[in-house]
Design an enzyme around this catalytic site. Structure first.
Site, PDB file in Angstrom:
ATOM      1  N   ARG A  58       0.804  -1.194  -0.130  1.00 55.38           N
ATOM      2  CA  ARG A  58      -0.050  -0.053   0.120  1.00 55.38           C
ATOM      3  C   ARG A  58       0.716   1.131  -0.035  1.00 55.38           C
ATOM      4  O   ARG A  58       0.663   2.148  -0.837  1.00 55.38           O
ATOM      5  CB  ARG A  58      -0.950  -0.054   1.326  1.00 55.38           C
ATOM      6  CG  ARG A  58      -2.242  -0.799   1.080  1.00 55.38           C
ATOM      7  CD  ARG A  58      -2.573  -1.314   2.481  1.00 55.38           C
ATOM      8  NE  ARG A  58      -1.761  -2.444   2.733  1.00 55.38           N
ATOM      9  CZ  ARG A  58      -1.848  -3.542   2.620  1.00 55.38           C
ATOM     10  NH1 ARG A  58      -3.058  -3.959   1.977  1.00 55.38           N
ATOM     11  NH2 ARG A  58      -1.024  -4.542   2.978  1.00 55.38           N
ATOM     12  N   THR A  59       1.800   1.264   0.859  1.00 50.92           N
ATOM     13  CA  THR A  59       2.415   2.595   0.960  1.00 50.92           C
ATOM     14  C   THR A  59       3.269   3.122  -0.193  1.00 50.92           C
ATOM     15  O   THR A  59       3.041   4.051  -0.735  1.00 50.92           O
ATOM     16  CB  THR A  59       3.593   2.423   2.338  1.00 50.92           C
ATOM     17  OG1 THR A  59       2.740   2.170   3.424  1.00 50.92           O
ATOM     18  CG2 THR A  59       3.899   3.882   2.540  1.00 50.92           C
ATOM     19  N   LYS A  87      25.445  -3.646  -1.150  1.00 45.09           N
ATOM     20  CA  LYS A  87      26.840  -3.586  -1.492  1.00 45.09           C
ATOM     21  C   LYS A  87      27.620  -2.874  -0.204  1.00 45.09           C
ATOM     22  O   LYS A  87      28.565  -2.547  -0.130  1.00 45.09           O
ATOM     23  CB  LYS A  87      27.181  -2.574  -2.524  1.00 45.09           C
ATOM     24  CG  LYS A  87      26.804  -3.341  -4.048  1.00 45.09           C
ATOM     25  CD  LYS A  87      27.286  -2.661  -4.995  1.00 45.09           C
ATOM     26  CE  LYS A  87      26.670  -3.034  -6.338  1.00 45.09           C
ATOM     27  NZ  LYS A  87      27.059  -1.936  -7.504  1.00 45.09           N
ATOM     28  N   ARG A 108      11.360   3.995   3.303  1.00 43.83           N
ATOM     29  CA  ARG A 108      11.066   3.059   4.265  1.00 43.83           C
ATOM     30  C   ARG A 108      12.234   2.121   4.602  1.00 43.83           C
ATOM     31  O   ARG A 108      12.721   1.428   3.731  1.00 43.83           O
ATOM     32  CB  ARG A 108       9.806   2.005   3.879  1.00 43.83           C
ATOM     33  CG  ARG A 108       9.772   0.885   4.848  1.00 43.83           C
ATOM     34  CD  ARG A 108       8.402   0.043   4.500  1.00 43.83           C
ATOM     35  NE  ARG A 108       7.129   0.668   4.980  1.00 43.83           N
ATOM     36  CZ  ARG A 108       6.074   0.269   4.907  1.00 43.83           C
ATOM     37  NH1 ARG A 108       5.872  -1.023   4.413  1.00 43.83           N
ATOM     38  NH2 ARG A 108       4.916   0.967   5.236  1.00 43.83           N
ATOM     39  N   HIS A 136       5.351   6.201  11.259  1.00 40.44           N
ATOM     40  CA  HIS A 136       4.912   6.078  10.106  1.00 40.44           C
ATOM     41  C   HIS A 136       3.899   7.228  10.113  1.00 40.44           C
ATOM     42  O   HIS A 136       2.433   7.090   9.933  1.00 40.44           O
ATOM     43  CB  HIS A 136       4.045   4.598   9.918  1.00 40.44           C
ATOM     44  CG  HIS A 136       3.884   4.213   8.777  1.00 40.44           C
ATOM     45  ND1 HIS A 136       3.897   5.171   7.507  1.00 40.44           N
ATOM     46  CD2 HIS A 136       3.551   3.128   8.112  1.00 40.44           C
ATOM     47  CE1 HIS A 136       3.546   4.343   6.420  1.00 40.44           C
ATOM     48  NE2 HIS A 136       3.073   3.318   6.723  1.00 40.44           N
TER      49      HIS A 136
HETATM   50  C1  NCD Z   1       1.719  -0.860   8.328  1.00 44.03           C
HETATM   51  C2  NCD Z   1       3.482  -0.669   8.433  1.00 44.03           C
HETATM   52  O1  NCD Z   1       4.146  -0.970   7.597  1.00 44.03           O
HETATM   53  O2  NCD Z   1       3.913  -0.182   9.484  1.00 44.03           O
HETATM   54  N1  NCD Z   1       1.513  -1.198   7.141  1.00 44.03           N
HETATM   55  C3  NCD Z   1       1.374  -0.227   6.297  1.00 44.03           C
HETATM   56  O3  NCD Z   1       1.872   0.660   6.095  1.00 44.03           O
HETATM   57  N2  NCD Z   1      -0.169   0.145   5.585  1.00 44.03           N
HETATM   58  C4  NCD Z   1       1.349  -1.961   9.267  1.00 44.03           C
HETATM   59  C5  NCD Z   1       2.178  -3.311   9.232  1.00 44.03           C
HETATM   60  O4  NCD Z   1       3.054  -3.429   8.655  1.00 44.03           O
HETATM   61  O5  NCD Z   1       1.449  -4.156  10.128  1.00 44.03           O
END
Ligand code: NCD
Length: 309
Positions: A58-59, A87, A108, A136
């Protein structure tokens, strides 16, 4: 306005009420625009780089969708294995490099603090899409937009957050935003997965009322909203520790029947077993609407940091 121009988005605590109001207003505007248009031209010529050193559906895809709906372009690094991180390149060097290509970076990474390191190194805005068990913030903003839409208001809410509150970065960011609206909070978790002490004490200092409990039914019966989370298996040093707590809380049809009141249910997704698929048709089950809202909110954030909103 334009207060986010050139800024990084790293932590839930960086936002003011006014900024959140502006984000909600602009997200509603983009949502309306996309009802009649496939895409806009606001960010034409701009490039977003997405750097994902951890799994994501999703993100990453919603940021990329958001950028393309605004007429911008995307370059993407979808896994650590396929990049120079494999590397031994540092996050700082990667961010500095990518800022030579892109106007904004979304990152991320499994390590807490890594987004800050990227932001310190890159001259372009850096957006934290999850740093380990840290923060997040863009998920929290889309959660807030969803709550506002589903419940009509952000005032006087009682919210039950359920599951892995220790490792869940979405709840770590969301409580910061909810604290601006004086929400009352139930933290429902197994003892081993309680909300970190520094977060609860900092919220209490701000005057937020918190109840920590293991009793989901009690918390749910007193709340307007259930925010379910996945037990974050990848953060456990030992699989046996995960096995002990997995499946701790499950929402299913029987639970909803016993609850006997209408409830809004959110989940950042992915889910494992904490919400049974039979719940998906329940009117208060908002988690797939929540996914869609992610695009509008991320459109706003990209436009804002690039000074176009
Ligand atoms: C979350 C995350 O990556 O922190 N997912 C997301 O971004 N929608 C929640 C999760 O991984 O449980």
């Amino acid at each position: 306005m334009g207060s986010l121009k050139g800024k990084d988005i790293l932590h839930g605590n960086q936002f003011s009420r006014q900024e959140i109001d502006a984000i909600i207003r602009n997200a509603a505007f983009f949502e309306k625009e996309l009802k009649t248009k496939d895409s806009l031209t606001l960010l034409r010529g701009k490039i977003l780089a997405t750097l994902f050193f951890e799994p994501s559906t999703r993100t990453r895809l919603s940021f990329e969708t958001a950028m393309q709906r605004l007429g911008g372009g995307v370059v993407s690094m979808a896994s650590a294995e396929s990049s120079s991180a494999a590397k031994g390149e540092s996050v700082a060097d990667t961010a500095r490099t990518v800022s030579q290509y892109a106007d904004v970076i979304v990152i991320r990474h499994p390590r807490m603090g890594s987004a800050q390191e990227a932001a310190d190194a890159a001259p372009v805005p850096v957006i934290n899409a999850g740093d380990g068990a840290g923060q997040h913030p863009t998920q929290a903003l889309l959660d807030i937009y969803t709550i506002r839409k589903e419940l009509g208001s952000l005032k006087d809410l009682t919210v039950a957050m359920v599951g892995d509150l220790k490792n869940g970065r979405t709840v770590h960011a969301l409580v910061e935003l909810l604290s601006l609206f004086e929400a009352q909070l139930y933290f429902v978790s197994p003892d081993a997965l309680r909300m970190p002490e520094e977060i609860t004490s900092h919220l209490r200092q701000k005057g937020i009322e918190i109840v920590e409990t293991e009793d989901l039914m009690k918390a749910a019966s007193e709340s307007d909203l259930l925010y379910m989370t996945r037990i974050q298996k990848e953060r456990f040093p030992e699989l046996s520790e995960y096995e002990r707590v997995k499946g701790s809380y499950v929402i299913n049809g029987e639970f909803l029947n016993r609850l006997k009141k209408k409830m809004t249910i959110l989940h950042p997704l992915p889910r494992v077993d904490e919400i049974s698929p039979e719940v998906d048709t329940y009117p208060g089950a908002a988690y797939f609407r929540q996914v869609r809202n992610g695009v509008y909110v991320r459109m706003v954030l990209l436009a804002m940091v690039l000074g176009k909103r």
